[in-house]
Design a protein around this motif. Structure first.
Motif, PDB file in Angstrom:
ATOM      1  N   ALA A 225      23.892 -26.141  43.475  1.00  0.00           N
ATOM      2  CA  ALA A 225      22.997 -27.255  43.160  1.00  0.00           C
ATOM      3  C   ALA A 225      21.707 -26.771  42.502  1.00  0.00           C
ATOM      4  O   ALA A 225      21.307 -25.622  42.650  1.00  0.00           O
ATOM      5  N   TYR A 226      21.069 -27.680  41.787  1.00  0.00           N
ATOM      6  CA  TYR A 226      19.775 -27.429  41.151  1.00  0.00           C
ATOM      7  C   TYR A 226      19.828 -26.230  40.194  1.00  0.00           C
ATOM      8  O   TYR A 226      19.003 -25.325  40.241  1.00  0.00           O
ATOM      9  N   ASN A 227      20.826 -26.221  39.329  1.00  0.00           N
ATOM     10  CA  ASN A 227      20.896 -25.228  38.271  1.00  0.00           C
ATOM     11  C   ASN A 227      20.949 -25.937  36.921  1.00  0.00           C
ATOM     12  O   ASN A 227      20.547 -27.107  36.827  1.00  0.00           O
ATOM     13  N   LYS A 228      21.418 -25.257  35.878  1.00  0.00           N
ATOM     14  CA  LYS A 228      21.384 -25.823  34.529  1.00  0.00           C
ATOM     15  C   LYS A 228      22.769 -25.820  33.885  1.00  0.00           C
ATOM     16  O   LYS A 228      22.893 -25.738  32.671  1.00  0.00           O
ATOM     17  N   ILE A 229      23.785 -25.922  34.703  1.00  0.00           N
ATOM     18  CA  ILE A 229      25.164 -25.895  34.212  1.00  0.00           C
ATOM     19  C   ILE A 229      25.469 -27.194  33.470  1.00  0.00           C
ATOM     20  O   ILE A 229      25.252 -28.279  34.009  1.00  0.00           O
ATOM     21  N   ASP A 230      25.979 -27.089  32.235  1.00  0.00           N
ATOM     22  CA  ASP A 230      26.265 -28.307  31.472  1.00  0.00           C
ATOM     23  C   ASP A 230      27.752 -28.535  31.230  1.00  0.00           C
ATOM     24  O   ASP A 230      28.165 -29.661  30.959  1.00  0.00           O
ATOM     25  N   VAL A 231      28.559 -27.501  31.325  1.00  0.00           N
ATOM     26  CA  VAL A 231      30.001 -27.644  31.110  1.00  0.00           C
ATOM     27  C   VAL A 231      30.738 -26.953  32.251  1.00  0.00           C
ATOM     28  O   VAL A 231      30.385 -25.842  32.651  1.00  0.00           O
ATOM     29  N   LEU A 232      31.767 -27.618  32.780  1.00  0.00           N
ATOM     30  CA  LEU A 232      32.639 -27.008  33.777  1.00  0.00           C
ATOM     31  C   LEU A 232      33.909 -26.572  33.053  1.00  0.00           C
ATOM     32  O   LEU A 232      34.713 -27.398  32.632  1.00  0.00           O
ATOM     33  N   TYR A 233      34.060 -25.255  32.879  1.00  0.00           N
ATOM     34  CA  TYR A 233      35.161 -24.723  32.093  1.00  0.00           C
ATOM     35  C   TYR A 233      36.448 -24.632  32.917  1.00  0.00           C
ATOM     36  O   TYR A 233      36.435 -24.729  34.144  1.00  0.00           O
ATOM     37  N   GLN A 234      37.554 -24.396  32.214  1.00  0.00           N
ATOM     38  CA  GLN A 234      38.864 -24.448  32.833  1.00  0.00           C
ATOM     39  C   GLN A 234      39.019 -23.443  33.971  1.00  0.00           C
ATOM     40  O   GLN A 234      39.620 -23.745  34.989  1.00  0.00           O
ATOM     41  N   GLU A 235      38.482 -22.243  33.828  1.00  0.00           N
ATOM     42  CA  GLU A 235      38.664 -21.205  34.833  1.00  0.00           C
ATOM     43  C   GLU A 235      37.394 -20.930  35.631  1.00  0.00           C
ATOM     44  O   GLU A 235      37.292 -19.894  36.279  1.00  0.00           O
ATOM     45  N   SER A 236      36.429 -21.843  35.601  1.00  0.00           N
ATOM     46  CA  SER A 236      35.141 -21.587  36.254  1.00  0.00           C
ATOM     47  C   SER A 236      35.277 -21.266  37.734  1.00  0.00           C
ATOM     48  O   SER A 236      34.533 -20.448  38.274  1.00  0.00           O
ATOM     49  N   PHE A 237      36.226 -21.926  38.419  1.00  0.00           N
ATOM     50  CA  PHE A 237      36.328 -21.774  39.869  1.00  0.00           C
ATOM     51  C   PHE A 237      37.624 -21.081  40.285  1.00  0.00           C
ATOM     52  O   PHE A 237      38.069 -21.208  41.426  1.00  0.00           O
ATOM     53  N   ASP A 238      38.190 -20.327  39.385  1.00  0.00           N
ATOM     54  CA  ASP A 238      39.405 -19.587  39.662  1.00  0.00           C
ATOM     55  C   ASP A 238      39.158 -18.584  40.792  1.00  0.00           C
ATOM     56  O   ASP A 238      38.178 -17.846  40.788  1.00  0.00           O
ATOM     57  N   GLY A 239      40.045 -18.566  41.776  1.00  0.00           N
ATOM     58  CA  GLY A 239      39.932 -17.611  42.877  1.00  0.00           C
ATOM     59  C   GLY A 239      39.420 -18.200  44.166  1.00  0.00           C
ATOM     60  O   GLY A 239      39.556 -17.591  45.227  1.00  0.00           O
ATOM     61  N   LEU A 240      38.842 -19.390  44.114  1.00  0.00           N
ATOM     62  CA  LEU A 240      38.254 -20.006  45.311  1.00  0.00           C
ATOM     63  C   LEU A 240      39.315 -20.814  46.062  1.00  0.00           C
ATOM     64  O   LEU A 240      39.180 -22.016  46.269  1.00  0.00           O
ATOM     65  N   SER A 241      40.345 -20.127  46.480  1.00  0.00           N
ATOM     66  CA  SER A 241      41.515 -20.811  47.044  1.00  0.00           C
ATOM     67  C   SER A 241      41.274 -21.407  48.425  1.00  0.00           C
ATOM     68  O   SER A 241      42.068 -22.237  48.879  1.00  0.00           O
ATOM     69  N   SER A 242      40.177 -21.003  49.105  1.00  0.00           N
ATOM     70  CA  SER A 242      39.886 -21.539  50.445  1.00  0.00           C
ATOM     71  C   SER A 242      38.701 -22.503  50.446  1.00  0.00           C
ATOM     72  O   SER A 242      38.285 -22.974  51.504  1.00  0.00           O
ATOM     73  N   LEU A 243      38.151 -22.785  49.289  1.00  0.00           N
ATOM     74  CA  LEU A 243      36.920 -23.571  49.203  1.00  0.00           C
ATOM     75  C   LEU A 243      37.120 -24.997  49.729  1.00  0.00           C
ATOM     76  O   LEU A 243      38.052 -25.692  49.326  1.00  0.00           O
ATOM     77  N   LYS A 244      36.205 -25.416  50.604  1.00  0.00           N
ATOM     78  CA  LYS A 244      36.270 -26.768  51.161  1.00  0.00           C
ATOM     79  C   LYS A 244      35.107 -27.646  50.711  1.00  0.00           C
ATOM     80  O   LYS A 244      35.232 -28.869  50.661  1.00  0.00           O
ATOM     81  N   GLU A 245      33.943 -27.050  50.398  1.00  0.00           N
ATOM     82  CA  GLU A 245      32.777 -27.808  49.935  1.00  0.00           C
ATOM     83  C   GLU A 245      32.220 -27.166  48.674  1.00  0.00           C
ATOM     84  O   GLU A 245      31.959 -25.968  48.652  1.00  0.00           O
ATOM     85  N   LEU A 246      32.032 -27.976  47.646  1.00  0.00           N
ATOM     86  CA  LEU A 246      31.468 -27.498  46.383  1.00  0.00           C
ATOM     87  C   LEU A 246      30.321 -28.417  45.979  1.00  0.00           C
ATOM     88  O   LEU A 246      30.524 -29.609  45.736  1.00  0.00           O
ATOM     89  N   HIS A 247      29.110 -27.855  45.924  1.00  0.00           N
ATOM     90  CA  HIS A 247      27.919 -28.620  45.567  1.00  0.00           C
ATOM     91  C   HIS A 247      27.504 -28.273  44.132  1.00  0.00           C
ATOM     92  O   HIS A 247      27.078 -27.151  43.852  1.00  0.00           O
ATOM     93  N   LEU A 248      27.634 -29.248  43.248  1.00  0.00           N
ATOM     94  CA  LEU A 248      27.215 -29.095  41.848  1.00  0.00           C
ATOM     95  C   LEU A 248      26.170 -30.141  41.479  1.00  0.00           C
ATOM     96  O   LEU A 248      25.967 -30.426  40.297  1.00  0.00           O
ATOM     97  N   ASP A 249      25.522 -30.713  42.484  1.00  0.00           N
ATOM     98  CA  ASP A 249      24.540 -31.755  42.207  1.00  0.00           C
ATOM     99  C   ASP A 249      23.290 -31.165  41.552  1.00  0.00           C
ATOM    100  O   ASP A 249      22.990 -29.982  41.661  1.00  0.00           O
ATOM    101  N   HIS A 250      22.556 -32.042  40.853  1.00  0.00           N
ATOM    102  CA  HIS A 250      21.315 -31.669  40.179  1.00  0.00           C
ATOM    103  C   HIS A 250      21.516 -30.517  39.187  1.00  0.00           C
ATOM    104  O   HIS A 250      20.780 -29.539  39.171  1.00  0.00           O
ATOM    105  N   ASN A 251      22.552 -30.641  38.363  1.00  0.00           N
ATOM    106  CA  ASN A 251      22.728 -29.762  37.219  1.00  0.00           C
ATOM    107  C   ASN A 251      22.607 -30.611  35.955  1.00  0.00           C
ATOM    108  O   ASN A 251      21.983 -31.669  35.978  1.00  0.00           O
ATOM    109  N   ARG A 252      23.203 -30.152  34.867  1.00  0.00           N
ATOM    110  CA  ARG A 252      23.184 -30.922  33.615  1.00  0.00           C
ATOM    111  C   ARG A 252      24.614 -31.143  33.112  1.00  0.00           C
ATOM    112  O   ARG A 252      24.853 -31.213  31.917  1.00  0.00           O
ATOM    113  N   VAL A 253      25.545 -31.248  34.050  1.00  0.00           N
ATOM    114  CA  VAL A 253      26.961 -31.352  33.686  1.00  0.00           C
ATOM    115  C   VAL A 253      27.198 -32.612  32.861  1.00  0.00           C
ATOM    116  O   VAL A 253      26.907 -33.723  33.306  1.00  0.00           O
TER     117      VAL A 253
END
Length: 774
Positions: free
Chosen positions: A109-137
């Motif tokens: 959260a609270y970063n400057k990410i504007d695009v979520l790419y195809q492999e951005s979250f590759d490897g996070l096979s156990s992830l249960k919570e993802l916070h991307l709020d307050h960016n520029r997506v």
């Protein structure tokens, strides 16, 4: 077997031994017992390479990482919790998280990410919570979430999404809650949520949806809670909502003027319906919901006559709790709907009733009922799509170099974004007098000729974001007198376009973020040019000065000046902004805040944001005049050793004092006492003396020995701020200041537009009733 036992013994030993001194980065704090590492606010530009491999929780908040490269966390494969808030992250490269197969919580959260790419979250096979709020997506590429098969909650609030494409969330097989609040969504593809078979809660509030997305929502078979509040919808047609398991539906704070009695015909389990704060004068009994327990009509201009009697009888028979009050007639004004007996809901004579009905019909648009099918096929420009029933037309991303002509006459939403117009000549939109919302984002427009929008007499929303405008012709917006929301962010404007705005008498919200405006002068600004302007957003410009009189306005309520180049609080410029309720100065380089800095706006100010300004000292009277009315105060991430007087601020609901090197001695006793007397949790930590560093102000015992009169004298001694301690912070691209009420749970700035007196939020023009959208 002996070798196996020895291996187990060595593993247990490794987990219990203290972390070696060399394994803990010098600027970080490490807890060997809990296997945690915190490197908060150290201006790091990369992940420290000496973090111990067995670390499970890593906190890197408030750094300057900017880009997360491939394999950024390859040395910490056992992480389960990773916090990357406020790290100025612009891009997450493919494979950045590929080794983090144990992480269950990731906070970006609270970063400057504007695009979520195809492999951005590759490897996070156990992830249960993802916070991307307050960016520029603003873009989600296909397959961005395909690796997150066990994710339960995805937060994308406070970003810049305007459209959700088909299959955007493919791969989220266990998602329970999807949060898309506070974006600019006005269109959802029919298959936008396809594959979300486990989704039970969807938040779409505070967007710009003008019609209920029936086709999209029908595919959400398991959703029980749907929040669409704060969207500019004016009508809900027959069978608009078809969601078999929906129990809670929030349609409050919209612009609903009418609701078909069949709108919820296919929502059999609905138990709670919130229609508060709309424009409904009456409501018929609703067909479909068999389990309805609560119906909220508060804040609607309900006229309690015979037209409301069927609803009242229906709610009484079904034991439905009916919230709200009568707005008329006079003898029933303010009477609770629940308390009004059906026999009290009477009309006048039959003749008067017919007259009322006739007058009501004459005030409508005069078009045929929205459910009636068109009698003939209406033409549509080549390479565009027109939905006659929904009154939408789109030519998005079709490579047009000139504005197409020949749209259906009743079109109300016209989407032309992502084309290549470059230049808009006069009269570019003939035959579009019914258009309410016009999208021209990302069209490479560098010039708009005077009268380009002439004839668009009902235009309410105009989006010109992310083009190449360097200036505006004085007549650029001539002929659109109803324009209320204007988006000009992401252009290259070097001056405030005052003369061009002078022809917009109804302008209420103005977005000028991400331009090149360097100063604000009195000539051609608020009071004389935009007298009704309520919200002004100037984030991420290059403003160095604001002249006295430049912000004079009787109605200005929200002002965002964050991420500019101001060196001081613009107190003189605020002298006539008496109704200002929200002020953001975060991410400027204001090292000293003097006495009475906010005195001119102290009577109405409710929210004040001053995060990461490099502030080293605030006068004891810096907040003088502010009292119980202030609801939010943030001074996070500065260099303050002492804080100004806070005792008058008894109405605070949000306060953030974190990441300041406070000097914990008797001079801080007033703050400690204030913290003990307020009900909300206040996070403040000691920076000095050395032995108390990192400890919470509330917990240290140094104040026990302080004399009762240890607070500083009231006489103000002006001390020049130090100049060597803090580097000038880099401008942030975030749209809103960071606010925290509880540790680890970021809260957003309060929703816009603010609907406080004396200026009421404008009501969007009535859009024809429709049950479908594009």
């Amino acid at each position: 077997m002996p070798f196996f036992s020895a291996a187990i013994f060595m593993m247990i030993l490794a987990l219990n031994l203290p972390v070696e001194a060399g394994k803990c980065p010098r600027v970080c704090s490490c807890d060997a017992a809990k296997l945690t590492v915190a490197c908060v606010g150290k201006n790091l530009t990369e992940v420290p390479p000496t973090i111990d491999e067995i670390t499970v929780k890593l906190d890197l908040r408030n750094n300057n990482l900017q880009v997360l490269p491939r394999g950024a966390f390859v040395l910490t494969p056992y992480l389960t919790h990773l916090n990357l808030q406020r790290c100025n992250i612009i891009k997450v490269k493919e494979g950045a998280f590929r080794t983090l197969g144990r992480v269950v919580s990731l906070n970006l959260a609270y970063n400057k990410i504007d695009v979520l790419y195809q492999e951005s979250f590759d490897g996070l096979s156990s992830l249960k919570e993802l916070h991307l709020d307050h960016n520029r997506v603003e873009e989600i590429q296909p397959g961005a979430f395909t690796q997150l098969g066990v994710l339960n909650m995805l937060a994308l609030t406070h970003n810049q999404l305007v459209y959700i494409p088909n299959m955007a969330f493919q791969g989220l097989h266990n998602i329970k809650w999807l949060r898309l609040s506070h974006n600019s969504l006005n269109n959802l593809a029919p298959e936008a949520f396809t594959g979300l078979f486990t989704l039970s809660r969807l938040s779409l509030d505070h967007n710009e949806l003008q019609f209920f997305p029936t086709q999209t929502m029908t595919r959400l078979s398991e959703v029980t809670r749907l929040d669409l509040s704060h969207n500019p919808m004016t009508y809900l047609g027959e069978e608009s909502v078809s969601m078999a398991k929906l129990t809670h539906l929030y349609l409050d704070h919209m612009s609903l003027q009418d609701l078909s009695d069949q709108a919820l015909a296919h929502v059999p389990l609905l138990s709670h319906l919130d229609l508060s704060h709309n424009q409904l004068r009456y409501l018929e009994p609703l067909s479909g919901p068999k389990e309805l327990a609560s119906l909220n009509l508060s804040g609607n201009p309900i006229y309690c006559n015979c037209y409301m009697r069927p609803l009242r009888e229906w709610t009484r028979a079904g034991s439905v709790k009916l919230l709200g009050a009568c707005a008329g007639p006079p003898h029933l004004s303010d009477e609770l709907l629940q308390a009004v007996a059906p026999l009290d809901l009477r009309c006048r004579s039959r003749g008067e009733m017919l007259k009322d009905e006739f007058e009501e019909d004459s005030e409508s648009t005069g078009s045929s009922p929205p459910t009636a099918k068109p009698t003939q096929k209406v033409k549509c420009p080549v390479n565009c799509d027109c939905d006659v029933e929904a009154q939408h037309a789109t030519c998005e991303g079709r490579g047009h170099t000139k504005v197409p002509r020949g749209f259906p006459i009743k079109t109300q939403l016209l989407d032309l974004r992502s084309n290549h117009f470059h230049y808009l000549p006069a009269n570019s939109f003939p035959g579009t007098s019914q258009v309410v919302s016009l999208h021209l984002e990302l069209c490479k427009i560098h010039e708009i000729e005077g009268g380009a929008f002439r004839g668009m007499k009902n235009l309410f929303y105009l989006y010109l974001s992310d083009n190449d405008l360097t200036s505006l012709d004085p007549g650029a917006f001539a002929g659109i007198p109803e324009l209320t929301y204007l988006h000009l962010e992401g252009n290259r404007l070097a001056q405030f376009p005052g003369t061009a705005l002078a022809v917009l008498p109804s302008l209420f919200v103005l977005h000028l973020e991400r331009n090149s405006i360097s100063k604000l002068e009195p000539a051609g600004l608020l009071s004389s040019v935009t007298p009704k302007l309520r919200e002004l957003y100037l984030t991420n410009n290059t403003i160095t000065s604001i002249a006295k009189g430049a912000l004079d306005s009787a109605f200005l309520g929200t002002l965002h000046l964050d991420s500019n180049q101001l060196k001081e609080v613009p107190t003189p410029a605020l002298s006539e902004a008496h109704n200002l309720e929200e002020l953001s100065l975060s991410h400027n380089s204001i090292r000293w805040v003097g006495p009475n800095a906010f005195q001119p706006v102290s009577q109405r100010l409710k929210r004040l944001y001053m995060d990461q300004m490099g502030t080293e000292k605030m006068s004891r009277d810096a907040l003088a005049g502010l009292g119980p009315g202030l609801k939010a105060l943030t001074v996070r991430g500065n260099q303050l050793e002492q804080l100004p007087e806070l005792s008058p601020l008894t109405g605070l609901e949000v306060v953030d004092l974190q990441d300041n090197p406070l000097l914990c001695d008797c001079a801080l006793l007033p703050l400690r006492r204030w913290m003990e007397n307020v009900s909300l949790e206040v996070i403040a930590t000691c920076g000095h003396p050395q032995e108390l560093r990192g400890q919470k102000v509330r917990d240290v015992q140094v104040f026990v020995s302080c004399p009762e009169s240890s607070s500083p004298p009231h006489q103000e001694v002006v001390v020049e701020p130090r100049t060597s301690k803090v580097k000038k912070p880099k401008p942030s691209l975030s749209k809103a200041p960071g606010v925290k009420a509880r540790p680890g749970k970021p809260k957003a700035k309060l929703p816009k537009p603010t609907k406080s007196q004396p200026q009421r939020k404008p009501t969007a023009p009535k859009v024809a009733k429709s049950k479908k959208t594009l």
